[in-house]
Design a protein around this motif. Structure first.
Motif, mmCIF file in Angstrom:
data_model
loop_
_atom_site.group_PDB
_atom_site.id
_atom_site.type_symbol
_atom_site.label_atom_id
_atom_site.label_comp_id
_atom_site.label_asym_id
_atom_site.label_seq_id
_atom_site.Cartn_x
_atom_site.Cartn_y
_atom_site.Cartn_z
ATOM 1 N N PHE A 122 -14.948 -1.937 9.495
ATOM 2 C CA PHE A 122 -13.876 -2.596 8.757
ATOM 3 C C PHE A 122 -14.397 -3.128 7.412
ATOM 4 C CE2 PHE A 122 -11.018 -6.250 8.018
ATOM 5 C CZ PHE A 122 -9.785 -5.669 8.243
ATOM 6 N N LEU A 176 -11.075 8.004 2.830
ATOM 7 C CA LEU A 176 -11.067 7.136 4.005
ATOM 8 C C LEU A 176 -12.016 7.666 5.079
ATOM 9 C CD1 LEU A 176 -9.894 4.797 5.633
ATOM 10 C CD2 LEU A 176 -7.936 6.237 6.176
ATOM 11 N N TRP A 211 -6.442 6.488 -1.341
ATOM 12 C CA TRP A 211 -6.888 6.928 -0.017
ATOM 13 C C TRP A 211 -5.715 7.235 0.911
ATOM 14 C CZ3 TRP A 211 -5.351 3.609 3.856
ATOM 15 C CH2 TRP A 211 -5.123 2.282 3.500
ATOM 16 N N ILE A 212 -4.485 6.906 0.500
ATOM 17 C CA ILE A 212 -3.328 7.355 1.280
ATOM 18 C C ILE A 212 -2.925 8.736 0.777
ATOM 19 C CG2 ILE A 212 -0.924 6.872 1.916
ATOM 20 C CD1 ILE A 212 -1.554 3.902 1.656
ATOM 21 N N TRP A 246 -2.679 11.411 8.852
ATOM 22 C CA TRP A 246 -2.860 10.758 10.140
ATOM 23 C C TRP A 246 -3.865 9.606 10.169
ATOM 24 C CZ3 TRP A 246 -7.365 10.751 13.038
ATOM 25 C CH2 TRP A 246 -8.369 11.634 12.629
ATOM 26 N N LEU A 247 -5.068 9.809 9.610
ATOM 27 C CA LEU A 247 -6.051 8.719 9.694
ATOM 28 C C LEU A 247 -5.588 7.526 8.861
ATOM 29 C CD1 LEU A 247 -8.783 7.900 10.939
ATOM 30 C CD2 LEU A 247 -9.872 8.681 8.828
ATOM 31 N N ALA A 248 -4.989 7.825 7.692
ATOM 32 C CA ALA A 248 -4.454 6.755 6.848
ATOM 33 C C ALA A 248 -3.318 6.037 7.581
ATOM 34 C CB ALA A 248 -3.969 7.315 5.514
ATOM 35 N N TRP A 295 -6.569 0.241 17.057
ATOM 36 C CA TRP A 295 -6.818 1.593 16.552
ATOM 37 C C TRP A 295 -6.556 2.653 17.641
ATOM 38 C CZ3 TRP A 295 -10.864 1.980 12.152
ATOM 39 C CH2 TRP A 295 -10.586 3.119 11.374
ATOM 40 N N ILE A 339 -4.058 -2.198 9.920
ATOM 41 C CA ILE A 339 -3.966 -3.228 8.872
ATOM 42 C C ILE A 339 -2.735 -4.106 9.100
ATOM 43 C CG2 ILE A 339 -3.444 -3.566 6.420
ATOM 44 C CD1 ILE A 339 -5.283 -1.179 5.823
ATOM 45 N N VAL A 345 -1.656 4.757 -3.849
ATOM 46 C CA VAL A 345 -2.995 4.352 -3.443
ATOM 47 C C VAL A 345 -3.817 5.598 -3.109
ATOM 48 C CG1 VAL A 345 -4.293 3.091 -1.701
ATOM 49 C CG2 VAL A 345 -2.221 2.108 -2.672
ATOM 50 N N THR A 385 -8.247 0.337 -4.493
ATOM 51 C CA THR A 385 -6.922 -0.002 -3.982
ATOM 52 C C THR A 385 -6.251 -1.041 -4.859
ATOM 53 O OG1 THR A 385 -7.660 0.463 -1.737
ATOM 54 C CG2 THR A 385 -5.690 -0.880 -1.959
ATOM 55 N N LEU A 396 0.827 -1.207 0.000
ATOM 56 C CA LEU A 396 0.000 0.000 0.000
ATOM 57 C C LEU A 396 0.861 1.256 0.000
ATOM 58 C CD1 LEU A 396 -2.800 -1.086 2.494
ATOM 59 C CD2 LEU A 396 -3.022 -0.780 0.028
ATOM 60 N N LEU A 397 2.007 1.209 0.694
ATOM 61 C CA LEU A 397 2.888 2.371 0.751
ATOM 62 C C LEU A 397 3.856 2.420 -0.429
ATOM 63 C CD1 LEU A 397 3.775 2.457 4.564
ATOM 64 C CD2 LEU A 397 2.404 4.124 3.313
ATOM 65 N N GLN A 451 -6.829 11.420 2.161
ATOM 66 C CA GLN A 451 -7.570 10.591 3.105
ATOM 67 C C GLN A 451 -9.034 10.999 3.263
ATOM 68 O OE1 GLN A 451 -5.786 10.524 6.954
ATOM 69 N NE2 GLN A 451 -6.190 12.655 7.406
ATOM 70 N N LEU A 496 -4.771 3.750 10.167
ATOM 71 C CA LEU A 496 -5.399 2.573 9.554
ATOM 72 C C LEU A 496 -4.334 1.607 9.031
ATOM 73 C CD1 LEU A 496 -8.041 1.165 8.758
ATOM 74 C CD2 LEU A 496 -7.822 2.214 6.513
ATOM 75 N N LEU A 497 -3.244 2.153 8.470
ATOM 76 C CA LEU A 497 -2.157 1.287 8.005
ATOM 77 C C LEU A 497 -1.559 0.518 9.178
ATOM 78 C CD1 LEU A 497 -0.653 3.660 5.349
ATOM 79 C CD2 LEU A 497 -1.364 1.311 4.924
ATOM 80 N N LEU A 556 -2.819 -0.658 -6.982
ATOM 81 C CA LEU A 556 -1.689 -1.576 -6.819
ATOM 82 C C LEU A 556 -1.309 -2.172 -8.177
ATOM 83 C CD1 LEU A 556 -2.561 -3.518 -3.552
ATOM 84 C CD2 LEU A 556 -0.878 -1.688 -3.828
#
Lengths: 205, 205, 205
Positions: free
Chosen positions: B36, B66, B59-60, A116-118, A156, A125, B57, B47, A52-53, B63, A121-122, B51
């Motif tokens: 979730f 998200l 939503w990163i 921050w929220l992402a 979380w 995950i 991505v 996503t 994802l990153l 956000q 969540l990462l 990828l």
């Protein structure tokens, strides 16, 4: 600090591999099947975070993690085959894996400048995805989704705490340590005292 | 145009989050479990598209998507807990999500210069993968795979139409709009009039 | 050599698409559902390998693979609908796909300079992941995980053999060919002579 993160990651890989084999034991899998679940559980969360990153996948860059997961999986397979382990023992290594991986994942996402929220969540995950993979491979509804004691919510809360602590200027090692302890404490207390969240009412079956 | 795509994406995220919670309601999940599933349903398709295309991505990078998914998931959880919603209402937001995401995914794949069949498949994947993830997490055979009214086929027809319209030089906003309307119309008509494809005969059980 | 690899890849895609449809036949899926499983089975392993290695995804770069998977899936659907195929015939194309994809995946991972254990695992993942995806989509415990005749272990032995042969300086085409034959032979012999690995004892149900 890099070294601290490194060894914490290795410990998280080891305990997660163990939980993978414990879950696989309930299915009729063989040595390689059990190792496969162990590796997926141990490396799955960090792998999806790295994908994802858009980072290089950690266990391809440094295969020590992979070796650790394979060896722990094999050892766990032979130990569990020869003696019975009570099912509830499963919950403690699972909680440790959740705590360590969530803190590591949040840390990595922040270094990559995710918002921050992402980032939180990462972290979640990274913490839960190995277990989701384990449960999907074993054809179970993922533990993280079943109503019950705080699980992803514990992760979380921890991830948000870590972001707050970093914001105050706390050193990353300390912020991560506090976060891991907090997640572990919340998860174990939730199991002990049956802390739950509002849930959909159980349908009559 | 970028702004049009942006708000359509946000709408698709919102309705998909809703379908995730509706599906999760049938399982014994709690507030975070439902959120979730909502987030996985809403962001999963885009996503996997990002990828596969090796893009950042979405939503990163931003956000807001998200935040929308989390909020819609939480709101849907509390609404559905307090009142009953007929199961067939589920099909309309699901069809809207399918239409919006497929058009957006095809659009993004074309901008990335994917070849035509790959671009159309990436559109379909964007459209259906969130729902697949939702159903796998809820331990169901994915809706897209069950024999029944046109689903992925409606998305595929739409994606190929979009590629054809773009080929004629039509502006991307119009081509996307026509595509969304077409997919939604095909899907809803298929449900209404029971349009189906040839299927494997049902095995006696 | 590049051409050899190319056509082997195409053959692996074709037989894997076939196994996808054979598995989907046991579920009530329609034409597009069957094609969807065919494409996921045929392209899933290579896709996850490319994502993990941060390469461009092979079927977006060259959509001939995708066209092959779609056509084979459609043809298999219509053939299987009109006549019965014994279930055990499924095992031979599945073994061929396992052999071809594992050798191709290991080869690709080595070219990308992955360390040896990671390269061998990437080979195994390329070999088995399409089948895992097929079984998860069809809501079955993946074949790779069920106790039984050597499966992932056959692939792993082959991948390690391939790494050893390359280390001795053998040309990649020959090393790959020997590996494919070895995996296919081990897998088919394991089915014929019931070679198994130690497994968790079957729980009384």
């Amino acid at each position: 600090m890099a070294e601290f993160i490194y060894w914490i990651g290795m410990a998280a890989v080891a305990v997660s591999a163990l939980t993978g084999v414990m879950e696989a034991e309930r299915k009729e899998v063989d040595m390689i099947g059990a190792t496969f679940v162990a590796v997926a559980t141990a490396l799955g969360g960090g792998t999806i975070r790295d994908l994802l990153l858009n980072r290089n996948v950690f266990w391809i860059a440094d295969q020590t993690y992979l070796i650790t997961a394979v060896l722990c999986g094999l050892i766990a397979f032979f130990v569990l085959r020869s003696r019975e382990i009570p099912a509830r023992w499963f919950l403690i290594p699972d909680a440790i894996g959740l705590a360590l991986f969530t803190a590591l994942g949040t840390q990595a996402a922040m270094q990559w400048h995710a918002p921050w929220l992402a980032a939180s969540l990462l972290g979640v995950i990274t913490g839960v995805f190995g277990g989701v993979l384990r449960d999907v491979l074993c054809n179970e509804v993922p533990l993280v989704m079943r109503a019950g004691e705080l699980y992803a919510s514990a992760a979380w809360i921890g991830a948000l705490l870590q972001l707050g602590l970093m914001e105050t200027g706390m050193h990353a090692v300390w912020a991560s340590t506090v976060t891991m302890v907090a997640i572990l404490a919340i998860r174990l207390a939730a199991i002990r005292y049956h802390w739950t969240l509002p849930a959909f009412p159980v349908k009559g079956r």
